[in-house]
Write an enzyme that holds these catalytic residues in place. Structure first.
Site, PDB file in Angstrom:
ATOM      1  CD  GLN A 102      -2.451  -1.106   2.781  1.00 44.90           C
ATOM      2  OE1 GLN A 102      -3.444  -0.434   2.988  1.00 44.90           O
ATOM      3  NE2 GLN A 102      -1.886  -1.826   3.709  1.00 44.90           N
ATOM      4  CG  ASN A 103       3.992   1.413   2.504  1.00 42.52           C
ATOM      5  OD1 ASN A 103       2.908   1.731   2.982  1.00 42.52           O
ATOM      6  ND2 ASN A 103       4.896   0.732   3.167  1.00 42.52           N
ATOM      7  CG  HIS A 120      -2.769   2.780  -2.086  1.00 39.79           C
ATOM      8  ND1 HIS A 120      -2.709   2.520  -0.743  1.00 39.79           N
ATOM      9  CD2 HIS A 120      -3.995   2.348  -2.484  1.00 39.79           C
ATOM     10  CE1 HIS A 120      -3.843   1.963  -0.344  1.00 39.79           C
ATOM     11  NE2 HIS A 120      -4.631   1.839  -1.375  1.00 39.79           N
ATOM     12  CB  CYS A 131      -0.749  15.799 -22.390  1.00 42.96           C
ATOM     13  SG  CYS A 131       0.862  16.247 -21.679  1.00 42.96           S
ATOM     14  N   GLY A 189       2.677  -4.549   9.071  1.00 45.83           N
ATOM     15  CA  GLY A 189       2.430  -3.136   9.378  1.00 45.83           C
ATOM     16  C   GLY A 189       1.256  -2.504   8.682  1.00 45.83           C
ATOM     17  CG  ASN A 215       0.803  -4.087  13.446  1.00 44.46           C
ATOM     18  OD1 ASN A 215       1.126  -3.304  14.341  1.00 44.46           O
ATOM     19  ND2 ASN A 215       0.007  -3.739  12.449  1.00 44.46           N
ATOM     20  CB  ALA A 234       8.405  -4.377  10.171  1.00 39.24           C
TER      21      ALA A 234
HETATM   22  P1  NAD Z   1      -1.733   2.879   8.710  1.00 42.18           P
HETATM   23  O1  NAD Z   1      -0.989   4.143   8.706  1.00 42.18           O
HETATM   24  O2  NAD Z   1      -3.184   2.882   8.740  1.00 42.18           O
HETATM   25  O3  NAD Z   1      -1.228   1.904   9.912  1.00 42.18           O
HETATM   26  C1  NAD Z   1       0.071   1.579  10.143  1.00 42.18           C
HETATM   27  C2  NAD Z   1       0.169   0.204  10.854  1.00 42.18           C
HETATM   28  O4  NAD Z   1       1.552  -0.074  11.082  1.00 42.18           O
HETATM   29  C3  NAD Z   1      -0.507   0.126  12.221  1.00 42.18           C
HETATM   30  O5  NAD Z   1      -1.231  -1.083  12.327  1.00 42.18           O
HETATM   31  C4  NAD Z   1       0.657   0.131  13.220  1.00 42.18           C
HETATM   32  O6  NAD Z   1       0.391  -0.614  14.399  1.00 42.18           O
HETATM   33  C5  NAD Z   1       1.732  -0.535  12.395  1.00 42.18           C
HETATM   34  N1  NAD Z   1       3.105  -0.218  12.778  1.00 42.18           N
HETATM   35  C6  NAD Z   1       3.597   0.910  13.354  1.00 42.18           C
HETATM   36  N2  NAD Z   1       4.924   0.810  13.521  1.00 42.18           N
HETATM   37  C7  NAD Z   1       5.287  -0.389  13.020  1.00 42.18           C
HETATM   38  C8  NAD Z   1       6.538  -1.065  12.891  1.00 42.18           C
HETATM   39  N3  NAD Z   1       7.697  -0.517  13.287  1.00 42.18           N
HETATM   40  N4  NAD Z   1       6.541  -2.298  12.335  1.00 42.18           N
HETATM   41  C9  NAD Z   1       5.388  -2.884  11.932  1.00 42.18           C
HETATM   42  N5  NAD Z   1       4.176  -2.283  12.019  1.00 42.18           N
HETATM   43  C10 NAD Z   1       4.134  -1.050  12.555  1.00 42.18           C
HETATM   44  O7  NAD Z   1      -1.196   2.150   7.488  1.00 42.18           O
HETATM   45  P2  NAD Z   1      -1.912   1.405   6.363  1.00 42.18           P
HETATM   46  O8  NAD Z   1      -2.865   0.414   6.929  1.00 42.18           O
HETATM   47  O9  NAD Z   1      -0.815   0.971   5.518  1.00 42.18           O
HETATM   48  O10 NAD Z   1      -2.807   2.481   5.569  1.00 42.18           O
HETATM   49  C11 NAD Z   1      -2.513   3.811   5.373  1.00 42.18           C
HETATM   50  C12 NAD Z   1      -2.449   4.241   3.926  1.00 42.18           C
HETATM   51  O11 NAD Z   1      -1.557   5.317   3.896  1.00 42.18           O
HETATM   52  C13 NAD Z   1      -1.893   3.235   3.008  1.00 42.18           C
HETATM   53  O12 NAD Z   1      -2.774   3.134   1.981  1.00 42.18           O
HETATM   54  C14 NAD Z   1      -0.587   3.794   2.481  1.00 42.18           C
HETATM   55  O13 NAD Z   1      -0.644   3.944   1.075  1.00 42.18           O
HETATM   56  C15 NAD Z   1      -0.518   5.182   2.952  1.00 42.18           C
HETATM   57  N6  NAD Z   1       0.783   5.519   3.578  1.00 42.18           N
HETATM   58  C16 NAD Z   1       1.939   5.182   2.964  1.00 42.18           C
HETATM   59  C17 NAD Z   1       3.133   5.496   3.549  1.00 42.18           C
HETATM   60  C18 NAD Z   1       4.398   5.083   2.860  1.00 42.18           C
HETATM   61  O14 NAD Z   1       4.440   5.017   1.637  1.00 42.18           O
HETATM   62  N7  NAD Z   1       5.454   4.760   3.614  1.00 42.18           N
HETATM   63  C19 NAD Z   1       3.170   6.175   4.766  1.00 42.18           C
HETATM   64  C20 NAD Z   1       1.961   6.545   5.353  1.00 42.18           C
HETATM   65  C21 NAD Z   1       0.755   6.199   4.744  1.00 42.18           C
END
Ligand code: NAD
Length: 246
Positions: A102-103, A120, A131, A189, A215, A234
């Site tokens: 999702q990142n 995403h 364009c 995560g 997580n 993680a």
């Molecule tokens: P979220 O922000 O909703 O939740 C983050 C999750 O990560 C939580 O469950 C939390 O407990 C867990 N977490 C926190 N620290 C951690 C660690 N060190 N190791 C493992 N897990 C840990 O994230 P989501 O569910 O991915 O959804 C948010 C949306 O925001 C996604 O669609 C994503 O695209 C976007 N997003 C992306 C980034 C990125 O690209 N790095 C950053 C922020 C949000």
């Protein structure tokens, strides 16, 4: 996180025919990128409306400076952490089919992962809303905002999914196929709150995959579809898993 659970998870991964990983913002937290939700999260500091497609198109002069600050000044400095690196190593060793992420931060690719389905999108690509012009972020000129297309004068937009936008079709389809074929699914995560991304691990589970969640906290998956919860950060969990995997 107890050692016997880590060992058991490693054994399941090693005997899998098709293991996939589903990653969320949590996998990048130890790289210094905060998640969107919860304590110290991005939406505690910024207004999410800057990523609403209609708002962005109507007020790009408001959205673009915030987007630049969050995604290009700040995210741009991040480097892959242990979790990204072990996932890439697992793929190279033939233990992992793909990463569905999702990142948008490109850190899986920076770590060496090849089969990455970007649910995403990706902030590295910047596209024209009018364009076919596109430019990679390091080659874009951020000195004048909002970014405008040098070819047609249209508004430029990061190629990641804004609120109100569709999921990229190819990434969606490949992710669903991989989930249906998986016999093991790692969830790393993710809160499981973002739809439709959160259906991917459920799709794997429906096809009888063993679900291993990594997580430090509980998520919507925990106690629902998760079989083994490795409770920890993680990077720390993958450091332990690595010892049993290679
Ligand atoms: P979220 O922000 O909703 O939740 C983050 C999750 O990560 C939580 O469950 C939390 O407990 C867990 N977490 C926190 N620290 C951690 C660690 N060190 N190791 C493992 N897990 C840990 O994230 P989501 O569910 O991915 O959804 C948010 C949306 O925001 C996604 O669609 C994503 O695209 C976007 N997003 C992306 C980034 C990125 O690209 N790095 C950053 C922020 C949000």
């Amino acid at each position: 996180m107890d050692e016997s659970s880590v060992k058991k998870a490693a054994e399941i991964i090693l005997s899998a025919k098709s293991c996939i990983a589903f990653t969320g913002a949590g996998v990048s937290v130890e790289s210094g990128i905060p998640p969107f939700r919860g304590e110290n999260s991005l939406w505690n500091r910024y207004d999410p409306k800057v990523l609403d497609l209609n708002f962005f198109k109507a007020s790009p002069e408001v959205s673009w400076p915030v987007i630049k600050e969050i995604f290009y000044d700040f995210f741009g400095l991040a480097k892959p952490n242990k979790a990204h690196k072990v996932l890439a190593r697992m793929e190279q060793a033939g233990m992992l089919k793909c990463v569905v992420t999702q990142n948008i931060d490109n850190l899986h690719q920076d770590a060496g992962s090849k089969e990455v389905y970007e649910f995403h999108g990706n902030l590295q690509r910047i596209i024209c809303t009018r364009c076919d012009y596109r430019v990679m972020a390091p080659d874009a000129d951020f000195s004048k905002l909002p970014l405008m297309c040098p070819k047609c004068g249209g508004l430029l937009k990061p190629d990641f999914v804004f609120f109100g936008e569709q999921i990229p079709v190819e990434a969606y389809e490949k992710s669903v196929v991989a989930a249906r074929q998986a016999d093991v699914c790692l969830i790393v995560g993710s809160t499981g709150e973002v739809m439709p991304a959160a259906i991917i691990p459920s799709e794997a589970k429906r096809n009888k995959a063993v679900v291993i969640e990594i997580n430090p906290d509980e998520s919507h998956f925990t106690g629902n579809i998760t079989d083994i919860h490795l409770k920890g950060k993680a990077g720390e969990v993958f450091s332990e898993l690595e010892k049993f995997l290679f």
